[in-house]
Design a protein around this motif. Structure first.
Motif, short mmCIF file in Angstrom:
data_model
loop_
_atom_site.label_atom_id
_atom_site.label_comp_id
_atom_site.label_asym_id
_atom_site.label_seq_id
_atom_site.Cartn_x
_atom_site.Cartn_y
_atom_site.Cartn_z
N LYS A 2 0.85 -1.19 0.00
CA LYS A 2 0.00 0.00 0.00
C LYS A 2 0.89 1.24 0.00
O LYS A 2 1.76 1.38 0.86
CB LYS A 2 -0.89 -0.02 1.25
N ASP A 96 -1.48 -1.29 -4.15
CA ASP A 96 -2.73 -0.56 -3.96
C ASP A 96 -2.32 0.86 -3.60
O ASP A 96 -1.54 1.06 -2.67
CB ASP A 96 -3.56 -1.17 -2.83
N THR A 98 -3.32 5.09 -2.86
CA THR A 98 -4.27 6.14 -2.53
C THR A 98 -3.68 7.44 -3.03
O THR A 98 -2.55 7.78 -2.69
CB THR A 98 -4.53 6.23 -1.02
N LYS A 122 -9.57 7.33 -10.80
CA LYS A 122 -9.25 5.92 -10.58
C LYS A 122 -9.00 5.20 -11.90
O LYS A 122 -8.00 4.48 -12.05
CB LYS A 122 -10.42 5.24 -9.85
N ARG A 140 -2.95 -2.21 -8.69
CA ARG A 140 -4.06 -3.14 -8.56
C ARG A 140 -5.37 -2.43 -8.22
O ARG A 140 -6.44 -2.79 -8.72
CB ARG A 140 -3.74 -4.18 -7.47
N SER A 141 -5.29 -1.40 -7.37
CA SER A 141 -6.49 -0.66 -6.99
C SER A 141 -6.10 0.79 -6.68
O SER A 141 -4.96 1.09 -6.34
CB SER A 141 -7.17 -1.29 -5.77
N SER A 143 -7.55 4.35 -4.60
CA SER A 143 -8.47 5.11 -3.76
C SER A 143 -8.12 6.58 -3.91
O SER A 143 -6.98 6.93 -4.24
CB SER A 143 -8.35 4.69 -2.29
#
Length: 318
Positions: A2, A96, A98, A122, A140-141, A143
């Protein structure tokens, strides 16, 4: 893995946890639309994104302009984030992330989250980037958090709900101001201006440098602003020494103009008890903001690492 990222228009700031401790990194934005020439063993970062070639080059005059709001959803923004990840020393892997959006983009005209912009951000960062001859990160993701507000998280957790913190965030492109109540119990007011940023100074200085026979990137102009009081440095960088005084006066006049525009925007805010100044332009405006607000010395906050205040707040929120 992260990683928390403040993907500003001038620099990308990152924070992540490593064996319980928080690590940070700053990666400047200066990318041209062509690959750089490899020479010797020094690494060259050549990328392909959306069919276009990009490379990191801190001095190229033709570097892509990033000091505009469109930067937030652009191809070069995605390249800059991947490049910043590669500069951390972390082994390429799935991550991941943010990231942030300026208040003008994160909230709509009714001060509600602008879902379309958040989803657009995003989707943009989930697009693939390839590194020529090397392995990159796979996002992968994604936020998204609003700029400025997370920076005050730890301080706000200690304040009474009847107290409020005014957070003034001056970046390369935007000015974000938020008034947040103690204990993060609510947001009284927000203000974002995509026309006020350190780029106002950078652009003026770049024009003055061209007059002085020195054409370079925005990164070079920013570096000259940082070293504006170092005459020996300025004389090394500026070709026409007869124009050094012109460059210096341009810097000083632009800084004063920028400061006054920030103070003017702050007049809409009242009733705050504490003030925090963050962002790449914090050093420029801190003293003027402190004087303008008139809060007690112990209620005025500016850290020695203002550019990392936002990502540190983001990682504290988690």
């Amino acid at each position: 893995m992260k990683v928390f990222i403040d993907d500003g228009s001038t620099n990308v700031k990152l924070a992540w946890k490593d064996n319980g401790s928080i690590r940070t990194h700053l990666s400047p934005n200066s990318f041209k639309r062509e690959w750089s020439v490899a020479f010797g063993e020094k690494p060259v970062f050549n990328y392909t994104m959306n069919g276009e070639q990009y490379s990191y080059d801190p001095i190229a005059p033709e570097a892509v302009k990033t000091t505009n709001i469109a930067w937030q959803y652009s191809d070069v923004n995605v390249v800059a984030v991947h490049h910043a990840l590669l500069q951390t020393g972390l082994k390429p892997c799935e991550v991941d992330i943010t990231v942030t959006l300026p208040l003008t983009e994160f909230y709509d005209h009714n001060n509600q989250p602008a879902a379309a912009n958040i989803e657009k951000k995003k989707a943009s960062l989930l697009r693939p980037v390839s590194l020529n001859g090397g392995e990159g990160f796979k996002i992968r993701s994604v936020s998204v958090m609003p700029e400025s507000i997370p920076a005050g998280f730890e301080l706000l957790s200690e304040l009474d709900p009847l107290d409020s913190l005014l957070i003034v965030d001056l970046g390369g492109t935007t000015l974000d101001i938020s008034q947040v109540r103690g204990r993060m119990s609510g947001i009284t007011r927000i203000h974002g201006d995509a026309t006020i940023g350190v780029s106002l100074v950078t652009t003026a200085v770049a024009d003055a440098l061209r007059v002085a026979g020195t054409r370079g990137s925005s990164y070079l102009a920013d570096d000259i602003i940082v070293h504006r009081n170092d005459d020996a440095y300025l004389e090394r960088r500026i070709n026409d020494l007869s124009r050094v005084s012109l460059v210096k006066s341009t810097i000083n006049e632009s800084l004063e103009r920028l400061t006054q525009r920030v103070l003017s925007a702050m007049k809409a805010f009242e009733g705050y008890t504490h003030v925090m100044v963050i962002g790449g332009g914090a050093e420029i405006i801190a003293e003027a903001v402190r004087t303008h607000c008139g809060v007690r010395a112990e209620r005025f906050y500016k850290t020695d690492s203002s550019q990392f205040d936002l990502v540190r707040g983001m990682i504290a929120i988690g």
